[in-house]
Write a protein that holds these residues in place. Structure first.
Motif, mmCIF file in Angstrom:
data_model
loop_
_atom_site.group_PDB
_atom_site.id
_atom_site.type_symbol
_atom_site.label_atom_id
_atom_site.label_comp_id
_atom_site.label_asym_id
_atom_site.label_seq_id
_atom_site.Cartn_x
_atom_site.Cartn_y
_atom_site.Cartn_z
ATOM 1 N N ARG A 74 1.308 -0.932 -0.427
ATOM 2 C CA ARG A 74 0.025 -0.120 0.167
ATOM 3 C C ARG A 74 1.161 1.189 0.137
ATOM 4 N NH1 ARG A 74 -2.999 -0.430 5.703
ATOM 5 N NH2 ARG A 74 -1.015 -0.765 6.089
ATOM 6 N N SER A 75 1.968 0.895 0.658
ATOM 7 C CA SER A 75 2.810 2.483 0.921
ATOM 8 C C SER A 75 4.484 2.414 0.208
ATOM 9 C CB SER A 75 2.444 3.043 1.900
ATOM 10 O OG SER A 75 2.693 2.419 3.010
ATOM 11 N N GLY A 76 5.137 2.997 0.689
ATOM 12 C CA GLY A 76 6.276 3.017 1.162
ATOM 13 C C GLY A 76 7.320 2.059 2.221
ATOM 14 N N THR A 77 6.032 2.628 3.052
ATOM 15 C CA THR A 77 6.351 2.016 4.570
ATOM 16 C C THR A 77 6.278 0.431 4.832
ATOM 17 O OG1 THR A 77 5.751 3.961 5.743
ATOM 18 C CG2 THR A 77 5.810 1.702 7.318
ATOM 19 N N ASP A 78 5.580 -0.014 3.489
ATOM 20 C CA ASP A 78 4.936 -1.081 4.155
ATOM 21 C C ASP A 78 6.112 -2.185 2.629
ATOM 22 O OD1 ASP A 78 2.573 -1.681 4.867
ATOM 23 O OD2 ASP A 78 1.473 -1.071 3.519
ATOM 24 N N ARG A 79 6.626 -1.661 1.584
ATOM 25 C CA ARG A 79 7.330 -1.984 1.106
ATOM 26 C C ARG A 79 9.218 -1.808 1.937
ATOM 27 N NH1 ARG A 79 6.777 -1.777 -3.894
ATOM 28 N NH2 ARG A 79 5.494 0.815 -3.952
ATOM 29 N N VAL A 80 9.638 -1.200 2.312
ATOM 30 C CA VAL A 80 10.193 -1.009 3.865
ATOM 31 C C VAL A 80 9.991 -2.614 4.287
ATOM 32 C CG1 VAL A 80 11.096 -0.060 5.102
ATOM 33 C CG2 VAL A 80 11.005 1.046 3.418
ATOM 34 N N GLY A 81 8.713 -2.843 4.900
ATOM 35 C CA GLY A 81 8.970 -3.970 5.549
ATOM 36 C C GLY A 81 9.153 -5.032 5.381
ATOM 37 N N GLU A 82 8.385 -5.101 4.071
ATOM 38 C CA GLU A 82 9.273 -6.539 3.247
ATOM 39 C C GLU A 82 10.505 -6.265 2.929
ATOM 40 O OE1 GLU A 82 8.099 -8.259 -1.341
ATOM 41 O OE2 GLU A 82 7.479 -6.819 -0.567
ATOM 42 N N VAL A 83 11.212 -5.463 3.079
ATOM 43 C CA VAL A 83 12.374 -5.963 2.528
ATOM 44 C C VAL A 83 13.018 -6.229 4.145
ATOM 45 C CG1 VAL A 83 14.489 -5.204 1.979
ATOM 46 C CG2 VAL A 83 12.895 -4.707 0.922
ATOM 47 N N LYS A 188 13.059 -2.959 14.381
ATOM 48 C CA LYS A 188 12.051 -3.882 13.347
ATOM 49 C C LYS A 188 11.031 -4.112 14.043
ATOM 50 C CE LYS A 188 11.522 -7.092 10.365
ATOM 51 N NZ LYS A 188 10.604 -7.588 11.206
ATOM 52 N N ARG A 189 11.106 -3.654 15.312
ATOM 53 C CA ARG A 189 9.354 -4.543 16.343
ATOM 54 C C ARG A 189 8.895 -3.567 15.545
ATOM 55 N NH1 ARG A 189 12.207 -3.827 20.100
ATOM 56 N NH2 ARG A 189 12.429 -6.798 20.751
ATOM 57 N N PHE A 190 9.330 -2.233 16.108
ATOM 58 C CA PHE A 190 7.784 -0.838 15.872
ATOM 59 C C PHE A 190 7.382 -0.963 14.608
ATOM 60 C CE2 PHE A 190 6.511 3.114 15.054
ATOM 61 C CZ PHE A 190 5.058 3.693 15.968
ATOM 62 N N LEU A 191 8.603 -1.229 13.636
ATOM 63 C CA LEU A 191 7.910 -1.039 11.636
ATOM 64 C C LEU A 191 7.079 -1.806 11.773
ATOM 65 C CD1 LEU A 191 8.821 -0.097 9.159
ATOM 66 C CD2 LEU A 191 9.967 -2.008 9.251
ATOM 67 N N GLU A 192 6.509 -3.489 12.776
ATOM 68 C CA GLU A 192 5.328 -3.895 12.831
ATOM 69 C C GLU A 192 4.561 -3.587 12.631
ATOM 70 O OE1 GLU A 192 6.252 -6.560 10.451
ATOM 71 O OE2 GLU A 192 7.920 -5.817 9.441
ATOM 72 N N ILE A 193 4.307 -3.212 14.239
ATOM 73 C CA ILE A 193 3.435 -2.248 14.643
ATOM 74 C C ILE A 193 3.057 -0.940 14.131
ATOM 75 C CG2 ILE A 193 2.984 -1.043 16.462
ATOM 76 C CD1 ILE A 193 5.348 -2.761 18.013
ATOM 77 N N ARG A 195 2.912 -0.969 10.763
ATOM 78 C CA ARG A 195 2.305 -1.144 9.400
ATOM 79 C C ARG A 195 0.727 -2.380 9.807
ATOM 80 N NH1 ARG A 195 6.034 -5.725 6.347
ATOM 81 N NH2 ARG A 195 4.702 -5.043 5.435
ATOM 82 N N GLU A 196 0.870 -1.987 11.225
ATOM 83 C CA GLU A 196 -0.030 -2.691 10.931
ATOM 84 C C GLU A 196 -1.508 -2.030 11.553
ATOM 85 O OE1 GLU A 196 -1.312 -5.838 10.188
ATOM 86 O OE2 GLU A 196 0.809 -6.356 9.704
ATOM 87 N N LEU A 197 -0.829 -1.023 12.188
ATOM 88 C CA LEU A 197 -2.289 -0.290 12.868
ATOM 89 C C LEU A 197 -2.958 0.791 11.887
ATOM 90 C CD1 LEU A 197 -0.479 2.004 14.706
ATOM 91 C CD2 LEU A 197 -0.930 0.944 15.699
ATOM 92 N N PRO A 198 -4.383 1.336 12.281
ATOM 93 C CA PRO A 198 -5.501 1.402 11.052
ATOM 94 C C PRO A 198 -5.366 2.991 10.694
ATOM 95 C CG PRO A 198 -6.149 1.283 13.244
ATOM 96 C CD PRO A 198 -4.535 0.690 13.072
ATOM 97 N N GLU A 199 -5.655 3.020 9.253
ATOM 98 C CA GLU A 199 -4.968 4.808 8.780
ATOM 99 C C GLU A 199 -5.605 5.138 10.140
ATOM 100 O OE1 GLU A 199 -5.647 6.466 4.861
ATOM 101 O OE2 GLU A 199 -7.772 6.168 5.804
ATOM 102 N N GLY A 200 -5.552 6.597 10.121
ATOM 103 C CA GLY A 200 -6.348 7.520 10.759
ATOM 104 C C GLY A 200 -6.361 8.606 10.500
ATOM 105 N N ARG A 201 -7.689 9.355 11.559
ATOM 106 C CA ARG A 201 -8.962 10.066 10.882
ATOM 107 C C ARG A 201 -7.755 11.082 10.640
ATOM 108 N NH1 ARG A 201 -10.667 15.142 12.974
ATOM 109 N NH2 ARG A 201 -9.337 14.756 15.001
ATOM 110 N N ARG A 212 -0.516 8.381 12.301
ATOM 111 C CA ARG A 212 -0.650 7.343 12.171
ATOM 112 C C ARG A 212 0.107 7.201 13.823
ATOM 113 N NH1 ARG A 212 0.078 2.643 7.998
ATOM 114 N NH2 ARG A 212 -0.337 4.421 6.677
ATOM 115 N N ALA A 213 1.360 7.399 13.939
ATOM 116 C CA ALA A 213 2.159 6.981 14.816
ATOM 117 C C ALA A 213 1.433 7.402 16.656
ATOM 118 C CB ALA A 213 3.201 7.118 14.688
ATOM 119 N N LEU A 214 1.494 9.091 15.672
ATOM 120 C CA LEU A 214 0.811 10.051 17.054
ATOM 121 C C LEU A 214 -0.556 10.005 17.326
ATOM 122 C CD1 LEU A 214 2.278 13.177 16.230
ATOM 123 C CD2 LEU A 214 3.353 11.365 17.023
#
Length: 248
Positions: A74-83, A188-193, A195-201, A212-214
């Motif tokens: 879905r995003s560059g972050t997901d691409r980073v997480g996959e690698v 790496k631990r937080f990157l996985e967390i 990626r699983e967060l829902p999109e924020g308002r 999304r993190a904040l």
């Protein structure tokens, strides 16, 4: 502990298709970003993450390290997480997400952005950090393409916005405004967390993924750097960055 820079790179762009392969003083832009990231003292490895064979081939041509990723990200972050997963990184290893459109990236800022994260691993307070630069050109304050950030007395992010923040009610008031640079570091631990967060308002309103993190109560440490990193958003930006210093 490993510190790995992963540069997500995609070919398609509504405003500038093929941007990663655009030549900046004779070199593809993605090559310039890669070579600069490799110069950071703290970095153990640099990898380009792409789902496009043209980028993959171009990186291979200059002997860069590249990994093909799923087109379903879905995003560059997901691409980073996959690698990061494919590399088998451990939970406390640090992943630095560098945007592929910053050909003037200064490697010293990568050393800066991971510094508080190393401390955070020890006290479990911070799992994500990013960079900010004190705006010198007043025109950048009003322009929505320049994301602004405010932070507390310790440097913890309060908010990111495309609007000028803070807003000075009194015209006579003088204060600094900080531009957010698109460089992130996380365990790496937080990157996985993350990626699983829902999109924020607020994320959906501002179109800024870091919100999304904040919105979910996670702290982001903001590191103020003295090294600006102008982005290439449009073809006409190439001439602008070519006029700036390309060598460190």
């Amino acid at each position: 502990m490993k510190i790995v820079v992963i540069i997500p790179s995609r070919y398609g762009s509504t405003r500038f298709e093929g941007k990663p392969l655009a030549l900046i003083s004779g070199k593809p832009m993605i090559q310039r970003v890669y070579e600069r990231a490799k110069q950071a003292a703290c970095v153990t490895d640099v990898v380009i993450a792409t789902d496009d064979s043209r980028i993959f081939d171009a990186v291979t041509k200059f002997s860069g390290n590249v990994v093909m990723t799923s087109a379903e990200n879905r995003s560059g972050t997901d691409r980073v997480g996959e690698v990061a997963e494919k590399m088998g990184l451990g939970p406390d290893d640090i992943v630095v997400n560098v945007q592929g459109d910053q050909p003037l990236l200064d490697p010293r800022c990568l050393d800066e952005v991971v510094a508080p994260l190393k401390l955070g691993i020890q006290n479990s307070e911070f799992a994500m950090s990013t960079l900010a630069f004190k705006i010198e050109n007043p025109d950048e304050i009003a322009h929505s393409k320049n994301v602004k950030v405010t932070f507390d007395n310790r440097g913890v992010a309060l908010y990111f916005s495309r609007s000028p923040i803070p807003y000075g009610r009194d015209a006579s008031l003088r204060f600094d405004t900080y531009k957010h640079l698109g460089v992130y570091a996380y365990t790496k631990r937080f990157l996985e967390i993350f990626r699983e967060l829902p999109e924020g308002r607020l994320e959906a309103i501002e179109k800024l993924e870091q919100l999304r993190a904040l919105e979910n109560g996670h702290k982001i440490m903001v590191v103020v750097t003295s090294y600006d990193s102008p982005e290439v958003d449009l073809p006409e930006d190439i001439a602008r960055v070519e006029k700036l210093k390309l060598e460190i």
